[in-house]
Design a protein around this motif. Sequence first.
Motif, PDB file in Angstrom:
ATOM      1  N   PHE A 161      -8.956   8.764  -0.648  1.00  0.00           N
ATOM      2  CA  PHE A 161     -10.151   7.964  -0.858  1.00  0.00           C
ATOM      3  C   PHE A 161      -9.863   6.482  -0.679  1.00  0.00           C
ATOM      4  O   PHE A 161     -10.655   5.745  -0.096  1.00  0.00           O
ATOM      5  CB  PHE A 161     -10.714   8.223  -2.268  1.00  0.00           C
ATOM      6  CG  PHE A 161     -11.967   7.465  -2.566  1.00  0.00           C
ATOM      7  CD1 PHE A 161     -13.178   7.860  -2.017  1.00  0.00           C
ATOM      8  CD2 PHE A 161     -11.941   6.352  -3.388  1.00  0.00           C
ATOM      9  CE1 PHE A 161     -14.329   7.166  -2.285  1.00  0.00           C
ATOM     10  CE2 PHE A 161     -13.103   5.650  -3.652  1.00  0.00           C
ATOM     11  CZ  PHE A 161     -14.298   6.052  -3.106  1.00  0.00           C
ATOM     12  N   ARG A 162      -8.715   6.036  -1.178  1.00  0.00           N
ATOM     13  CA  ARG A 162      -8.405   4.619  -1.152  1.00  0.00           C
ATOM     14  C   ARG A 162      -7.883   4.126   0.187  1.00  0.00           C
ATOM     15  O   ARG A 162      -8.243   3.065   0.652  1.00  0.00           O
ATOM     16  CB  ARG A 162      -7.358   4.349  -2.211  1.00  0.00           C
ATOM     17  CG  ARG A 162      -7.356   2.936  -2.673  1.00  0.00           C
ATOM     18  CD  ARG A 162      -6.745   2.867  -4.009  1.00  0.00           C
ATOM     19  NE  ARG A 162      -7.356   1.780  -4.700  1.00  0.00           N
ATOM     20  CZ  ARG A 162      -6.779   1.097  -5.635  1.00  0.00           C
ATOM     21  NH1 ARG A 162      -5.586   1.439  -6.016  1.00  0.00           N
ATOM     22  NH2 ARG A 162      -7.392   0.123  -6.204  1.00  0.00           N
ATOM     23  N   TYR A 163      -7.007   4.904   0.821  1.00  0.00           N
ATOM     24  CA  TYR A 163      -6.335   4.431   2.026  1.00  0.00           C
ATOM     25  C   TYR A 163      -6.745   5.185   3.283  1.00  0.00           C
ATOM     26  O   TYR A 163      -6.488   4.727   4.379  1.00  0.00           O
ATOM     27  CB  TYR A 163      -4.815   4.527   1.869  1.00  0.00           C
ATOM     28  CG  TYR A 163      -4.324   3.755   0.683  1.00  0.00           C
ATOM     29  CD1 TYR A 163      -4.406   2.383   0.663  1.00  0.00           C
ATOM     30  CD2 TYR A 163      -3.800   4.395  -0.419  1.00  0.00           C
ATOM     31  CE1 TYR A 163      -3.989   1.649  -0.424  1.00  0.00           C
ATOM     32  CE2 TYR A 163      -3.357   3.672  -1.510  1.00  0.00           C
ATOM     33  CZ  TYR A 163      -3.447   2.316  -1.505  1.00  0.00           C
ATOM     34  OH  TYR A 163      -3.026   1.603  -2.576  1.00  0.00           O
TER      35      TYR A 163
ATOM     36  N   HIS B  90     -10.127   3.761   5.872  1.00  0.00           N
ATOM     37  CA  HIS B  90     -10.116   2.488   6.608  1.00  0.00           C
ATOM     38  C   HIS B  90     -10.550   2.695   8.025  1.00  0.00           C
ATOM     39  O   HIS B  90     -10.203   3.411   8.791  1.00  0.00           O
ATOM     40  CB  HIS B  90      -8.742   1.832   6.573  1.00  0.00           C
ATOM     41  CG  HIS B  90      -8.399   1.314   5.217  1.00  0.00           C
ATOM     42  ND1 HIS B  90      -8.874   0.130   4.736  1.00  0.00           N
ATOM     43  CD2 HIS B  90      -7.648   1.826   4.241  1.00  0.00           C
ATOM     44  CE1 HIS B  90      -8.409  -0.056   3.527  1.00  0.00           C
ATOM     45  NE2 HIS B  90      -7.663   0.961   3.200  1.00  0.00           N
TER      46      HIS B  90
ATOM     47  N   TYR C 215       1.300   6.647  -6.971  1.00  0.00           N
ATOM     48  CA  TYR C 215       0.242   7.609  -7.304  1.00  0.00           C
ATOM     49  C   TYR C 215       0.774   9.044  -7.236  1.00  0.00           C
ATOM     50  O   TYR C 215       0.452   9.874  -8.089  1.00  0.00           O
ATOM     51  CB  TYR C 215      -0.936   7.478  -6.350  1.00  0.00           C
ATOM     52  CG  TYR C 215      -1.756   6.226  -6.529  1.00  0.00           C
ATOM     53  CD1 TYR C 215      -1.916   5.622  -7.763  1.00  0.00           C
ATOM     54  CD2 TYR C 215      -2.398   5.640  -5.442  1.00  0.00           C
ATOM     55  CE1 TYR C 215      -2.664   4.481  -7.922  1.00  0.00           C
ATOM     56  CE2 TYR C 215      -3.155   4.493  -5.590  1.00  0.00           C
ATOM     57  CZ  TYR C 215      -3.279   3.927  -6.832  1.00  0.00           C
ATOM     58  OH  TYR C 215      -4.032   2.803  -6.975  1.00  0.00           O
TER      59      TYR C 215
ATOM     60  N   LEU D  39      -7.056  10.539  -4.573  1.00  0.00           N
ATOM     61  CA  LEU D  39      -7.134   9.093  -4.759  1.00  0.00           C
ATOM     62  C   LEU D  39      -6.522   8.352  -3.572  1.00  0.00           C
ATOM     63  O   LEU D  39      -7.075   7.362  -3.094  1.00  0.00           O
ATOM     64  CB  LEU D  39      -6.431   8.689  -6.054  1.00  0.00           C
ATOM     65  CG  LEU D  39      -6.451   7.201  -6.397  1.00  0.00           C
ATOM     66  CD1 LEU D  39      -7.889   6.722  -6.586  1.00  0.00           C
ATOM     67  CD2 LEU D  39      -5.634   6.933  -7.632  1.00  0.00           C
TER      68      LEU D  39
ATOM     69  N   ARG E 236       2.361   1.746  -3.424  1.00  0.00           N
ATOM     70  CA  ARG E 236       1.316   2.149  -4.357  1.00  0.00           C
ATOM     71  C   ARG E 236       0.990   3.639  -4.190  1.00  0.00           C
ATOM     72  O   ARG E 236       0.776   4.352  -5.170  1.00  0.00           O
ATOM     73  CB  ARG E 236       0.076   1.292  -4.127  1.00  0.00           C
ATOM     74  CG  ARG E 236      -0.850   1.283  -5.306  1.00  0.00           C
ATOM     75  CD  ARG E 236      -1.914   0.225  -5.164  1.00  0.00           C
ATOM     76  NE  ARG E 236      -1.338  -1.105  -5.339  1.00  0.00           N
ATOM     77  CZ  ARG E 236      -1.585  -2.135  -4.536  1.00  0.00           C
ATOM     78  NH1 ARG E 236      -2.379  -2.000  -3.520  1.00  0.00           N
ATOM     79  NH2 ARG E 236      -1.034  -3.300  -4.767  1.00  0.00           N
TER      80      ARG E 236
ATOM     81  N   SER F 202       0.828  -1.203   0.000  1.00  0.00           N
ATOM     82  CA  SER F 202       0.000   0.000   0.000  1.00  0.00           C
ATOM     83  C   SER F 202       0.863   1.254   0.000  1.00  0.00           C
ATOM     84  O   SER F 202       0.546   2.234  -0.682  1.00  0.00           O
ATOM     85  CB  SER F 202      -0.918   0.011   1.222  1.00  0.00           C
ATOM     86  OG  SER F 202      -1.815  -1.060   1.162  1.00  0.00           O
TER      87      SER F 202
END
Length: 101
Positions: free
Chosen positions: A96-98, A101, A54, A93, A50, A47
């Motif tokens: 929003f993605r990480y 949680h 990005y 992004l 990644r 993660s």
Amino acid sequence: MTAEVDMTTPPNPEPVDPTQPVLPPSSPSAEDEAEQLRSFNVREQDSAWRAVAYLLTGPLIYGGLGALADHWLGTSWLVGAGIVGGMAMSLYLIWFRYGTH
């Protein structure tokens, strides 16, 4: 002729012996816990890399598209707008993605 099957009561798989103690489910071994920790660390590392990808690709791609648009349109401000827009989209992004949680 067809035989009718009684579907109302499930069959007993094994008779229960009331004289035998009921054992609790076994706890995970140290090896299982170590494997779970390794798996968790690999996922977290993936993660993180990644997210770095990005942060790099957003400004590069949109800055490049801005440079192409500048060349085509004869302007000089779209490169900067593409870099800033690409960074903003990359941060969104990642959030929003990480961050949810």
